[in-house]
Write a protein that holds these residues in place. Structure first.
Motif, PDB file in Angstrom:
ATOM      1  N   CYS A 276      22.411   5.327  -3.923  1.00  0.00           N
ATOM      2  CA  CYS A 276      21.990   4.029  -4.433  1.00  0.00           C
ATOM      3  C   CYS A 276      20.542   3.688  -4.115  1.00  0.00           C
ATOM      4  CB  CYS A 276      22.908   2.934  -3.889  1.00  0.00           C
ATOM      5  SG  CYS A 276      24.587   3.045  -4.503  1.00  0.00           S
ATOM      6  N   ARG A 277      19.814   4.617  -3.535  1.00  0.00           N
ATOM      7  CA  ARG A 277      18.412   4.370  -3.204  1.00  0.00           C
ATOM      8  C   ARG A 277      17.596   4.262  -4.484  1.00  0.00           C
ATOM      9  NH1 ARG A 277      16.215   8.740   0.362  1.00  0.00           N
ATOM     10  NH2 ARG A 277      17.507   7.684   1.873  1.00  0.00           N
ATOM     11  N   LEU A 278      16.708   3.272  -4.508  1.00  0.00           N
ATOM     12  CA  LEU A 278      15.817   3.113  -5.651  1.00  0.00           C
ATOM     13  C   LEU A 278      14.710   4.145  -5.571  1.00  0.00           C
ATOM     14  CD1 LEU A 278      15.448  -0.761  -5.758  1.00  0.00           C
ATOM     15  CD2 LEU A 278      16.733   0.671  -7.332  1.00  0.00           C
ATOM     16  N   PRO A 279      14.235   4.618  -6.721  1.00  0.00           N
ATOM     17  CA  PRO A 279      13.111   5.567  -6.677  1.00  0.00           C
ATOM     18  C   PRO A 279      11.868   4.880  -6.139  1.00  0.00           C
ATOM     19  CG  PRO A 279      13.690   5.016  -8.943  1.00  0.00           C
ATOM     20  CD  PRO A 279      14.689   4.343  -8.057  1.00  0.00           C
ATOM     21  N   ASP A 280      11.045   5.663  -5.445  1.00  0.00           N
ATOM     22  CA  ASP A 280       9.802   5.113  -4.896  1.00  0.00           C
ATOM     23  C   ASP A 280       8.882   4.701  -6.029  1.00  0.00           C
ATOM     24  OD1 ASP A 280      10.644   5.505  -2.325  1.00  0.00           O
ATOM     25  OD2 ASP A 280       9.713   7.481  -2.146  1.00  0.00           O
TER      26      ASP A 280
ATOM     27  N   ASP B  28      25.645  -1.872 -12.466  1.00  0.00           N
ATOM     28  CA  ASP B  28      25.184  -3.210 -12.132  1.00  0.00           C
ATOM     29  C   ASP B  28      24.496  -3.158 -10.762  1.00  0.00           C
ATOM     30  OD1 ASP B  28      24.862  -6.002 -12.088  1.00  0.00           O
ATOM     31  OD2 ASP B  28      26.798  -6.271 -11.078  1.00  0.00           O
ATOM     32  N   PRO B  29      23.256  -3.637 -10.669  1.00  0.00           N
ATOM     33  CA  PRO B  29      22.541  -3.574  -9.382  1.00  0.00           C
ATOM     34  C   PRO B  29      23.272  -4.297  -8.247  1.00  0.00           C
ATOM     35  CG  PRO B  29      21.027  -4.123 -11.147  1.00  0.00           C
ATOM     36  CD  PRO B  29      22.400  -4.151 -11.731  1.00  0.00           C
ATOM     37  N   MET B  30      23.940  -5.399  -8.558  1.00  0.00           N
ATOM     38  CA  MET B  30      24.668  -6.123  -7.501  1.00  0.00           C
ATOM     39  C   MET B  30      25.867  -5.314  -7.013  1.00  0.00           C
ATOM     40  SD  MET B  30      23.147  -8.733  -6.493  1.00  0.00           S
ATOM     41  CE  MET B  30      24.417  -9.453  -5.510  1.00  0.00           C
ATOM     42  N   MET B  31      26.516  -4.597  -7.926  1.00  0.00           N
ATOM     43  CA  MET B  31      27.642  -3.768  -7.511  1.00  0.00           C
ATOM     44  C   MET B  31      27.157  -2.635  -6.610  1.00  0.00           C
ATOM     45  SD  MET B  31      30.269  -1.166  -9.310  1.00  0.00           S
ATOM     46  CE  MET B  31      28.908  -0.179  -9.703  1.00  0.00           C
ATOM     47  N   ALA B  32      26.026  -2.041  -6.959  1.00  0.00           N
ATOM     48  CA  ALA B  32      25.468  -0.977  -6.128  1.00  0.00           C
ATOM     49  C   ALA B  32      25.063  -1.523  -4.758  1.00  0.00           C
ATOM     50  CB  ALA B  32      24.267  -0.347  -6.823  1.00  0.00           C
ATOM     51  N   ALA B  33      24.480  -2.700  -4.738  1.00  0.00           N
ATOM     52  CA  ALA B  33      24.090  -3.305  -3.463  1.00  0.00           C
ATOM     53  C   ALA B  33      25.316  -3.610  -2.612  1.00  0.00           C
ATOM     54  CB  ALA B  33      23.283  -4.580  -3.708  1.00  0.00           C
ATOM     55  N   ARG B  34      26.376  -4.101  -3.231  1.00  0.00           N
ATOM     56  CA  ARG B  34      27.608  -4.375  -2.486  1.00  0.00           C
ATOM     57  C   ARG B  34      28.214  -3.086  -1.942  1.00  0.00           C
ATOM     58  NH1 ARG B  34      28.997  -8.073  -7.146  1.00  0.00           N
ATOM     59  NH2 ARG B  34      28.244 -10.098  -6.441  1.00  0.00           N
ATOM     60  N   ALA B  35      28.150  -2.032  -2.726  1.00  0.00           N
ATOM     61  CA  ALA B  35      28.673  -0.743  -2.267  1.00  0.00           C
ATOM     62  C   ALA B  35      27.893  -0.253  -1.053  1.00  0.00           C
ATOM     63  CB  ALA B  35      28.617   0.282  -3.400  1.00  0.00           C
ATOM     64  N   VAL B  36      26.576  -0.402  -1.085  1.00  0.00           N
ATOM     65  CA  VAL B  36      25.753   0.035   0.048  1.00  0.00           C
ATOM     66  C   VAL B  36      26.057  -0.815   1.278  1.00  0.00           C
ATOM     67  CG1 VAL B  36      23.393   0.209   0.917  1.00  0.00           C
ATOM     68  CG2 VAL B  36      23.937   1.018  -1.370  1.00  0.00           C
ATOM     69  N   VAL B  37      26.218  -2.114   1.096  1.00  0.00           N
ATOM     70  CA  VAL B  37      26.547  -2.985   2.231  1.00  0.00           C
ATOM     71  C   VAL B  37      27.909  -2.608   2.804  1.00  0.00           C
ATOM     72  CG1 VAL B  37      27.106  -5.362   2.866  1.00  0.00           C
ATOM     73  CG2 VAL B  37      25.069  -4.886   1.539  1.00  0.00           C
ATOM     74  N   PHE B  38      28.873  -2.319   1.935  1.00  0.00           N
ATOM     75  CA  PHE B  38      30.184  -1.868   2.401  1.00  0.00           C
ATOM     76  C   PHE B  38      30.052  -0.561   3.187  1.00  0.00           C
ATOM     77  CE2 PHE B  38      34.007   0.750   1.353  1.00  0.00           C
ATOM     78  CZ  PHE B  38      34.877   0.127   2.231  1.00  0.00           C
ATOM     79  N   GLY B  39      29.236   0.339   2.701  1.00  0.00           N
ATOM     80  CA  GLY B  39      29.023   1.601   3.397  1.00  0.00           C
ATOM     81  C   GLY B  39      28.361   1.410   4.751  1.00  0.00           C
ATOM     82  N   GLN B  40      27.353   0.552   4.797  1.00  0.00           N
ATOM     83  CA  GLN B  40      26.667   0.308   6.060  1.00  0.00           C
ATOM     84  C   GLN B  40      27.586  -0.367   7.070  1.00  0.00           C
ATOM     85  OE1 GLN B  40      23.137  -1.867   5.012  1.00  0.00           O
ATOM     86  NE2 GLN B  40      21.993  -0.010   4.519  1.00  0.00           N
ATOM     87  N   ALA B  41      28.362  -1.336   6.619  1.00  0.00           N
ATOM     88  CA  ALA B  41      29.297  -2.009   7.522  1.00  0.00           C
ATOM     89  C   ALA B  41      30.363  -1.033   8.008  1.00  0.00           C
ATOM     90  CB  ALA B  41      29.942  -3.197   6.816  1.00  0.00           C
ATOM     91  N   SER B  42      30.850  -0.200   7.113  1.00  0.00           N
ATOM     92  CA  SER B  42      31.847   0.799   7.498  1.00  0.00           C
ATOM     93  C   SER B  42      31.276   1.776   8.516  1.00  0.00           C
ATOM     94  CB  SER B  42      32.329   1.560   6.266  1.00  0.00           C
ATOM     95  OG  SER B  42      32.955   0.689   5.358  1.00  0.00           O
ATOM     96  N   ALA B  43      30.029   2.179   8.338  1.00  0.00           N
ATOM     97  CA  ALA B  43      29.404   3.109   9.276  1.00  0.00           C
ATOM     98  C   ALA B  43      29.244   2.474  10.655  1.00  0.00           C
ATOM     99  CB  ALA B  43      28.056   3.578   8.740  1.00  0.00           C
ATOM    100  N   LEU B  44      28.850   1.215  10.699  1.00  0.00           N
ATOM    101  CA  LEU B  44      28.705   0.538  11.991  1.00  0.00           C
ATOM    102  C   LEU B  44      30.044   0.407  12.708  1.00  0.00           C
ATOM    103  CD1 LEU B  44      26.089  -2.196  11.080  1.00  0.00           C
ATOM    104  CD2 LEU B  44      25.819  -0.396  12.785  1.00  0.00           C
ATOM    105  N   VAL B  45      31.076   0.008  11.970  1.00  0.00           N
ATOM    106  CA  VAL B  45      32.403  -0.113  12.577  1.00  0.00           C
ATOM    107  C   VAL B  45      32.917   1.259  12.994  1.00  0.00           C
ATOM    108  CG1 VAL B  45      34.809  -0.738  12.105  1.00  0.00           C
ATOM    109  CG2 VAL B  45      32.970  -2.264  11.422  1.00  0.00           C
ATOM    110  N   ALA B  46      32.676   2.274  12.167  1.00  0.00           N
ATOM    111  CA  ALA B  46      33.120   3.624  12.508  1.00  0.00           C
ATOM    112  C   ALA B  46      32.415   4.133  13.757  1.00  0.00           C
ATOM    113  CB  ALA B  46      32.869   4.570  11.339  1.00  0.00           C
TER     114      ALA B  46
END
Length: 162
Positions: A146-150, A76-94
């Motif tokens: 989760c990157r979309l192909p160019d 599901d594209p929304m699930m992938a987007a949420r996963a990426v947002v979780f990853g980005q937020a985790s990286a910033l906090v880390a």
């Protein structure tokens, strides 16, 4: 959604490290330097593990979908987007946590380490920085998975497809 840049994380880390070092020095002069919790590297390692499991799971599902394997479950594209947002937020906090504990660890290394409690704090601070680096690395892996192909049609000079 914009990709997370390593320069942003490095900047957050550097500012937090300076603040952590200065705050540790100030609190040490007042005699109120708190100890580094044992749970800090453990929690960061758990977050890195969750991010890695998510990235590997999504990568396997996307590969099965791309190869059109029978019974392949789509992503599901929304699930992938949420996963990426979780990853980005985790990286910033880390990066923030790594900077604070890194600055504290440097202060403890440069100061007179008295007793096993200070040595343990230095060890836990170093482990926290290492675990935070693992969080950042897995967040970048998840972002890459989760990157979309160019799209080749983005070039305005390219001829239109028939």
């Amino acid at each position: 959604m914009r990709e997370l840049r390593i320069r942003v994380l490095a900047g957050v880390f550097a500012v937090a490290a300076v603040l952590g070092w200065a705050l540790a020095g100030l609190l040490d002069r007042w005699g109120a330097l708190p100890s580094v919790p044992v749970a800090a590297p453990v929690v960061l390692a758990v977050i890195a593990t969750v991010l890695l499991a998510t990235a590997l799971g999504l990568r396997a599902r996307l590969k099965a979908q791309r190869e059109r394997q029978p019974g392949a479950k789509g992503v599901d594209p929304m699930m992938a987007a949420r996963a990426v947002v979780f990853g980005q937020a985790s990286a910033l906090v880390a990066a923030l946590v790594a900077g604070l504990y890194g600055g504290t660890g440097v202060f403890l290394l440069l100061s007179d380490i008295e007793g096993p409690a200070r040595r343990a704090d230095t060890l836990y601070a170093g482990l926290s920085v290492a675990a935070a680096v693992a969080v950042v690395a897995t967040a970048f892996l998840l972002q890459r998975v989760c990157r979309l192909p160019d799209d080749d049609n983005d070039d305005p000079q390219a001829p239109a497809a028939a």
